[in-house]
Write an enzyme that holds these catalytic residues in place. Sequence first.
Site, short mmCIF file in Angstrom:
data_model
loop_
_atom_site.label_atom_id
_atom_site.label_comp_id
_atom_site.label_asym_id
_atom_site.label_seq_id
_atom_site.Cartn_x
_atom_site.Cartn_y
_atom_site.Cartn_z
N ASN A 10 -11.70 7.88 -40.18
CA ASN A 10 -13.04 8.35 -39.83
C ASN A 10 -13.79 8.55 -41.14
O ASN A 10 -13.54 9.53 -41.85
CB ASN A 10 -12.95 9.66 -39.04
CG ASN A 10 -14.32 10.27 -38.80
OD1 ASN A 10 -15.34 9.61 -38.98
ND2 ASN A 10 -14.35 11.54 -38.40
N LYS A 12 -16.84 9.26 -41.64
CA LYS A 12 -17.90 10.27 -41.55
C LYS A 12 -19.19 9.72 -42.23
O LYS A 12 -19.45 8.54 -42.13
CB LYS A 12 -17.45 11.59 -42.16
CG LYS A 12 -16.08 12.02 -41.65
CD LYS A 12 -15.78 13.44 -41.96
CE LYS A 12 -14.35 13.75 -41.59
NZ LYS A 12 -14.06 15.15 -41.45
N HIS A 95 -16.20 14.10 -31.60
CA HIS A 95 -15.61 14.70 -32.81
C HIS A 95 -16.15 16.13 -32.96
O HIS A 95 -17.31 16.40 -32.63
CB HIS A 95 -15.98 13.86 -34.04
CG HIS A 95 -15.22 14.25 -35.26
ND1 HIS A 95 -15.58 15.32 -36.03
CD2 HIS A 95 -14.08 13.74 -35.82
CE1 HIS A 95 -14.71 15.45 -37.03
NE2 HIS A 95 -13.80 14.50 -36.92
N GLU A 97 -17.23 17.70 -35.40
CA GLU A 97 -18.47 17.82 -36.20
C GLU A 97 -19.69 17.47 -35.36
O GLU A 97 -20.76 18.06 -35.54
CB GLU A 97 -18.36 16.91 -37.44
CG GLU A 97 -17.40 17.50 -38.46
CD GLU A 97 -16.71 16.48 -39.36
OE1 GLU A 97 -17.17 15.33 -39.43
OE2 GLU A 97 -15.70 16.86 -39.98
N GLU A 167 -7.37 17.22 -32.69
CA GLU A 167 -7.75 17.61 -34.05
C GLU A 167 -8.09 19.10 -34.10
O GLU A 167 -9.22 19.49 -33.79
CB GLU A 167 -8.98 16.83 -34.49
CG GLU A 167 -8.80 15.33 -34.52
CD GLU A 167 -9.76 14.70 -35.51
OE1 GLU A 167 -9.28 14.11 -36.46
OE2 GLU A 167 -10.98 14.85 -35.34
N GLY A 173 -10.46 18.63 -42.76
CA GLY A 173 -11.10 18.69 -44.08
C GLY A 173 -10.76 19.94 -44.87
O GLY A 173 -11.40 20.25 -45.87
N SER A 213 -6.32 16.81 -41.87
CA SER A 213 -5.68 16.79 -43.19
C SER A 213 -4.39 15.97 -43.22
O SER A 213 -3.44 16.34 -43.90
CB SER A 213 -5.46 18.22 -43.69
OG SER A 213 -6.70 18.89 -43.82
C1 PEP Z 1 -11.47 13.95 -39.17
O1 PEP Z 1 -12.57 13.92 -39.65
O2 PEP Z 1 -11.30 13.49 -38.03
C2 PEP Z 1 -10.36 14.49 -39.97
C3 PEP Z 1 -9.21 14.66 -39.40
O3 PEP Z 1 -10.64 14.77 -41.27
P1 PEP Z 1 -9.56 15.13 -42.43
O4 PEP Z 1 -8.45 14.12 -42.32
O5 PEP Z 1 -10.32 15.02 -43.70
O6 PEP Z 1 -9.06 16.50 -42.14
#
Ligand code: PEP
Length: 252
Positions: A10, A12, A95, A97, A167, A173, A213
């Site tokens: 992803n 972003k 997502h 976000e 998630e 993040g 992460s």
């Molecule tokens: C994400 O944006 O879906 C995500 C899991 O980000 P990160 O791997 O940076 O935690």
Amino acid sequence: MSRRKIVAGNWKMNMTPTEAVKLIDTLKPLVASDDVDVVFCVPAIDIIPAVEAVKGTNIAIGAENLYFEDKGAFTGEISADMLLDAGVKYVIIGHSERREYFAETDETVNKKVLKAIEKGLTPIVCCGETLTQREQGITIDWIRQQMKIAFLNVSAADAAKCVIAYEPIWAIGTGKTATSDQAEEVCKAIRDLMREIYDDATAEAIRIQYGGSVNGGNAAELFAKPDIDGGLVGGASLKEEFGDIIAGSTCC
Ligand code: PEP
């Protein structure tokens, strides 16, 4: 049943079109694999050059969002037909976000899932709890509610082709990864819910990713869990390390 692993990056709001093509050129040889589905979900403006740049490789291009209407006066939005015409195969829906910053709700997630399926795009349907919800012990209840609404009016045959991404918001993040046992517990609960809503065959077919992460060091352990079928990866998908994550998904 053995499900084929799927690892999606992803991106972003990162990478200009020029940068996107450069990054794909760098990552192409590192993510080559016959055993795993590899997806790069890229910003809308990067889709067309990205589709061109991955031609002849094992990489599929995904979008990070779509709108649930077919066309019309929805300034700034992108339809499923536009994505399909550009060569997109997957689309991230709901997502955290988008839920936090763009007022995405369980209901709009459901509408988007239905539209993606109707048009033949594979949705990557996201769910996840906050740290407070985890501390209050309501993680599973929360995830069940999110997924029940996301899959409202989705048939068993269509659900079986979807991808779900669990998630935990506190892990996105932040560098804090859920332990493989924590991630497995929730992914298993999601599969059990699919069995409840649909049937065994659907629950066994649907692919459930962990995201939060994921990196080159923890991917293999996470993806080895019986109900974790790969990952949705943010930060590390923009680095050469993404190749190690793909390698981690083929180990077991
Ligand atoms: C994400 O944006 O879906 C995500 C899991 O980000 P990160 O791997 O940076 O935690």
